[in-house]
Design a protein around this motif. Sequence first.
Motif, PDB file in Angstrom:
ATOM      1  N   ASN A 166       0.706  -1.256  -0.014  1.00 41.76           N
ATOM      2  CA  ASN A 166       0.061  -0.026   0.140  1.00 41.76           C
ATOM      3  C   ASN A 166       0.868   1.139  -0.049  1.00 41.76           C
ATOM      4  O   ASN A 166       0.572   1.981  -0.786  1.00 41.76           O
ATOM      5  CB  ASN A 166      -0.902   0.022   1.148  1.00 41.76           C
ATOM      6  CG  ASN A 166      -2.085  -1.166   1.137  1.00 41.76           C
ATOM      7  OD1 ASN A 166      -2.252  -1.548   0.135  1.00 41.76           O
ATOM      8  ND2 ASN A 166      -2.491  -1.490   2.263  1.00 41.76           N
ATOM      9  N   GLU A 167       1.851   1.384   1.009  1.00 42.08           N
ATOM     10  CA  GLU A 167       2.706   2.422   1.130  1.00 42.08           C
ATOM     11  C   GLU A 167       3.697   2.716   0.003  1.00 42.08           C
ATOM     12  O   GLU A 167       4.152   3.402  -0.529  1.00 42.08           O
ATOM     13  CB  GLU A 167       3.095   2.898   2.479  1.00 42.08           C
ATOM     14  CG  GLU A 167       1.798   3.086   3.422  1.00 42.08           C
ATOM     15  CD  GLU A 167       2.319   2.879   4.836  1.00 42.08           C
ATOM     16  OE1 GLU A 167       3.659   2.980   5.134  1.00 42.08           O
ATOM     17  OE2 GLU A 167       1.306   2.670   5.782  1.00 42.08           O
ATOM     18  N   GLY A 168       4.556   1.422  -0.033  1.00 42.66           N
ATOM     19  CA  GLY A 168       5.619   1.337  -1.136  1.00 42.66           C
ATOM     20  C   GLY A 168       5.430   1.194  -2.377  1.00 42.66           C
ATOM     21  O   GLY A 168       6.222   1.160  -3.295  1.00 42.66           O
ATOM     22  N   ASN A 169       4.094   0.811  -2.827  1.00 39.80           N
ATOM     23  CA  ASN A 169       3.663   0.432  -3.941  1.00 39.80           C
ATOM     24  C   ASN A 169       4.424  -0.788  -4.810  1.00 39.80           C
ATOM     25  O   ASN A 169       4.708  -0.688  -5.895  1.00 39.80           O
ATOM     26  CB  ASN A 169       3.690   1.806  -4.920  1.00 39.80           C
ATOM     27  CG  ASN A 169       2.751   1.541  -6.096  1.00 39.80           C
ATOM     28  OD1 ASN A 169       1.626   0.860  -6.124  1.00 39.80           O
ATOM     29  ND2 ASN A 169       3.033   2.193  -7.135  1.00 39.80           N
ATOM     30  N   TYR A 170       4.649  -1.790  -3.834  1.00 40.55           N
ATOM     31  CA  TYR A 170       5.441  -3.037  -4.319  1.00 40.55           C
ATOM     32  C   TYR A 170       4.295  -4.010  -4.651  1.00 40.55           C
ATOM     33  O   TYR A 170       3.428  -4.270  -4.070  1.00 40.55           O
ATOM     34  CB  TYR A 170       6.328  -3.473  -3.399  1.00 40.55           C
ATOM     35  CG  TYR A 170       7.632  -2.623  -3.322  1.00 40.55           C
ATOM     36  CD1 TYR A 170       8.443  -2.512  -3.991  1.00 40.55           C
ATOM     37  CD2 TYR A 170       7.830  -1.607  -2.182  1.00 40.55           C
ATOM     38  CE1 TYR A 170       9.694  -1.459  -4.152  1.00 40.55           C
ATOM     39  CE2 TYR A 170       8.854  -0.937  -2.036  1.00 40.55           C
ATOM     40  CZ  TYR A 170       9.723  -0.716  -3.067  1.00 40.55           C
ATOM     41  OH  TYR A 170      10.588  -0.033  -2.689  1.00 40.55           O
TER      42      TYR A 170
END
Length: 173
Positions: free
Chosen positions: A75-79
């Motif tokens: 979600n935050e790192g977009n991985y």
Amino acid sequence: MALSIDLAVMVTVIVLVLVYKYRWKLRYMFHLAKSKHYCDKASHDHGKYTFDAFISYCDDDRSFVLKDSIGNLENEGNYKLCVHQRDFLPGQEITVNITNAIHYSRKTVCIITRTFFESYCCIFEINMARKENMYSREGKNIIFLVFLEQIPLTMLELIEKQSYKINNPITKK
């Protein structure tokens, strides 16, 4: 007659020793060939991977991985991560799923705890990642180790003898 029996025994022993010595390389090659048979085609380092990382962990650490790590990274790192509970194909052999997950991921992240080393699947995953690192990625480091707890040096030495080398910054104080 006795000479031919001795020769056959000697050749058998040599073959068995070589198979044992190169067991992880042979397993890697076997499962990679098997996965290519089952899948459309392998992504041979053309920069196109299905996942950013494959997360290898023991089921005892599932809570940490599913609740803390994956949510933050996706979600935050977009991985885009490959996790066996969610992304492995049902009906396919576990070894084929593991090999595909490693092969189609840019990196392999191993969540290391004492129970990680007690799991055959985890040992298989780290060894397959190591072989992928050596043979399909031209030695580029694709393995990241995340230590959730301090691992005794004796355990790391035992693991090192099982065919792969780990540098543990925690125990090198």
